[in-house]
Every structure is written in C-alpha cells, then in structure tokens.
Design a protein around this motif. Structure first.
Motif, mmCIF file in Angstrom:
data_model
loop_
_atom_site.group_PDB
_atom_site.id
_atom_site.type_symbol
_atom_site.label_atom_id
_atom_site.label_comp_id
_atom_site.label_asym_id
_atom_site.label_seq_id
_atom_site.Cartn_x
_atom_site.Cartn_y
_atom_site.Cartn_z
ATOM 1 N N LEU A 34 -2.253 7.531 -3.103
ATOM 2 C CA LEU A 34 -0.892 7.188 -3.513
ATOM 3 C C LEU A 34 -0.602 7.667 -4.928
ATOM 4 O O LEU A 34 0.495 8.124 -5.224
ATOM 5 C CB LEU A 34 -0.662 5.684 -3.424
ATOM 6 N N ASP B 155 0.607 11.098 -5.132
ATOM 7 C CA ASP B 155 1.975 11.324 -4.660
ATOM 8 C C ASP B 155 3.017 11.102 -5.755
ATOM 9 O O ASP B 155 4.187 11.403 -5.552
ATOM 10 C CB ASP B 155 2.286 10.407 -3.479
ATOM 11 N N ARG C 67 6.468 7.182 -5.402
ATOM 12 C CA ARG C 67 5.779 6.707 -4.194
ATOM 13 C C ARG C 67 5.119 5.351 -4.460
ATOM 14 O O ARG C 67 5.148 4.463 -3.616
ATOM 15 C CB ARG C 67 4.743 7.733 -3.750
ATOM 16 N N GLU D 195 7.750 2.522 -4.485
ATOM 17 C CA GLU D 195 8.179 2.145 -3.143
ATOM 18 C C GLU D 195 7.276 1.075 -2.538
ATOM 19 O O GLU D 195 7.702 0.319 -1.680
ATOM 20 C CB GLU D 195 8.186 3.367 -2.226
ATOM 21 N N ARG D 196 6.035 1.024 -2.976
ATOM 22 C CA ARG D 196 5.063 0.084 -2.423
ATOM 23 C C ARG D 196 5.032 -1.263 -3.133
ATOM 24 O O ARG D 196 4.407 -2.205 -2.658
ATOM 25 C CB ARG D 196 3.646 0.697 -2.480
#
Length: 86
Positions: free
Chosen positions: A3, A6, A10, A13-14
């Motif tokens: 992750l 990325d 990204r 978003e988590r």
C-alpha cells in the motif's frame, strides 16, 4: 508495504473516520452557531438524548464530526473531546 508503494492517496482511502470507534454512542447534530460554541468548549443545546456520552456533529451531518460530548438531562451537551478541523 504494498500500500505504501501505491502512494499517500491510496493509504488515505484505507483510513477509518475518527468517529468510527464511537458508533455505539448516540449522535446529536447541532446548527452552525452551536457547532462554533462547541468547538470553543462551551455547552450547547441539542436534541434530547439520554444523559451520558454522545457523538456531536455539525450541520453537515456525518461529514462534520465535532467531537464527544456529555449530554445532560435538560438537553444540553458539554464538550469532552473536540476534534480539530482539517
């Protein structure tokens, strides 16, 4: 690590919203004036809820988490933990 490769978007978003862990508490929504007073540490009038801890939101609803308050029996909510705006 995958992750992280990325990029930061990204990862964002988590992330969970700050109020996700408080889902078991009742929620109250206050108007813009009360939201400003709550952020300044003042008790505000809110919809009647049972006395105890509550999640407090501003006029934008779920997108406007202000913090955690302590509801009193008379419909007022005093701030206990206020979240800074980003």
């Amino acid at each position: 690590e995958a992750l992280a490769d990325d990029g930061p978007e990204r990862l964002r978003e988590r992330l969970l919203r700050p109020d996700a862990a408080l889902a078991g508490l009742p929620a109250v929504t206050v108007d813009a004036g009360a939201a400003a007073r709550f952020r300044s540490g003042q008790a505000v009038e809110a919809a009647a809820v049972a006395p105890g801890p509550v999640r407090v939101y501003g006029p934008a609803g779920d997108e406007d988490f202000l913090g955690v308050g302590e509801a009193a029996g008379g419909g007022s909510v005093a701030p206990k933990r206020v979240f800074a705006r980003s």
